[in-house]
Design a protein around this motif. Structure first.
Motif, short mmCIF file in Angstrom:
data_model
loop_
_atom_site.label_atom_id
_atom_site.label_comp_id
_atom_site.label_asym_id
_atom_site.label_seq_id
_atom_site.Cartn_x
_atom_site.Cartn_y
_atom_site.Cartn_z
N ARG A 190 6.23 -17.68 1.38
CA ARG A 190 6.25 -17.50 3.08
C ARG A 190 5.24 -15.99 2.85
NH1 ARG A 190 10.42 -16.18 6.59
NH2 ARG A 190 10.24 -13.54 6.50
N HIS A 191 5.50 -15.83 1.77
CA HIS A 191 3.56 -14.50 1.89
C HIS A 191 2.17 -15.31 0.37
CE1 HIS A 191 7.79 -12.32 2.43
NE2 HIS A 191 6.76 -12.27 3.09
N HIS A 233 4.93 -10.85 9.43
CA HIS A 233 6.43 -11.40 9.80
C HIS A 233 6.86 -10.04 11.10
CE1 HIS A 233 6.67 -13.95 6.00
NE2 HIS A 233 6.69 -14.64 7.25
N TYR A 283 13.63 -13.59 -0.18
CA TYR A 283 12.82 -13.30 0.46
C TYR A 283 10.64 -12.65 -0.34
CZ TYR A 283 14.52 -14.37 4.49
OH TYR A 283 15.69 -14.69 5.59
#
Length: 274
Positions: free
Chosen positions: A166-167, A98, A213
């Motif tokens: 997202r991860h 990212h 996040y």
């Protein structure tokens, strides 16, 4: 006075003067060292000063680690000018791809001629070709000696594990950097995963906490109370809706286990708080 007595007296006087000069030089050196250490502490009020290393918070999740002439840049981000007062890196440690961790604009402004990149494969694939050739890939649970420094890759990922995460597990790395037996954990972007909760013998932990996040402060506190690092530095705590309440995180942890010290450093200078 007999000649041999005169010679002995002269020798004793010479030795005495030499020892006095040596002692004075030693006192002078000790004073300089003491003054240097005081100046070092004062000059690095926002830094973490260990016995033989210094860690400088830079911005968000980025830091510079200095140890015995070696310099490590972690997730360089925010512009090359933030690193202008530091030596060029020997190691560039990147957690994942990212842009606030792998930031090509910042990298391209740095002198990386002598740097080795230590990265997960997902980061290597995103690097420019010149940097790919300088990269050492380290996967989750692997440990490698990089220029005399032991670096271990720890998983970092979101919970629950889904295709939409997202991860994703295995995509990025947290790290344990071992400096002469001092174990420094850098979480990367993660939630309160079992691999974090089961860490052992961590002296310093850099723990992320930002929504949506990574973790809430409650998740981060729960994980920290499980793996019991000696010292915790909240970092990466600006999220989509502003800053996480790191003071509440500190109060939560220390009220339940006062042996864990939570230290809050400034990762966001005033110019970056808008």
């Amino acid at each position: 006075m007999k000649p041999h007595i005169l010679i002995i007296a002269t020798l004793l006087l010479f030795i005495s003067c030499k020892e006095n000069r040596k002692n004075k030089q030693g006192d002078s050196q000790n004073t300089k060292l003491t003054e240097s250490n005081i100046e070092k502490q004062e000059a690095n009020a926002n830094s973490i000063v260990g016995d033989d290393f210094v860690i400088h918070p830079i911005f968000h999740a980025s830091m510079v680690i200095e140890h015995e002439g070696k310099t490590i840049y972690v997730d360089p981000y925010g512009g090359a000018e933030r690193y202008s007062t530091f030596k060029d890196p020997d190691i560039v440690l990147i957690t994942h791809a990212h842009q606030d961790h792998l930031n090509k604009e910042t990298l391209n402004g740095l002198n990386l001629d002598n740097a080795v990149f230590v990265v997960p494969n997902s980061v290597k694939e995103e690097l420019d070709n010149a940097y790919q050739k300088k990269s050492i890939v380290i996967n989750n649970h692997e440990e490698k000696d990089i220029k005399g420094i032991e670096i271990e890759a720890i998983p970092m990922y979101n919970l629950p594990e889904t295709k939409e995460s997202r991860h994703k597990k295995g995509w990025g790395n947290g790290y344990i950097v071992d400096i002469d037996g001092e174990r420094i954990y850098i979480s990367g972007d993660t939630e309160d995963i079992p691999e974090m909760r089961h860490l052992k013998n961590i002296d310093i932990a850099f723990v992320c906490m930002n929504l949506p996040y990574t973790m809430t402060i409650e998740q981060a506190a729960s994980a920290v109370l499980d793996f019991k690092p000696d010292n915790v530095y909240p970092f990466h705590f600006r999220g989509k809706n502003g800053f996480s309440d790191v003071a509440e995180f500190k109060q939560t942890v220390e009220s339940k286990n006062p042996e864990i010290k939570i230290i809050i450093k400034d990762w966001y200078p005033e110019t970056d708080r808008n």
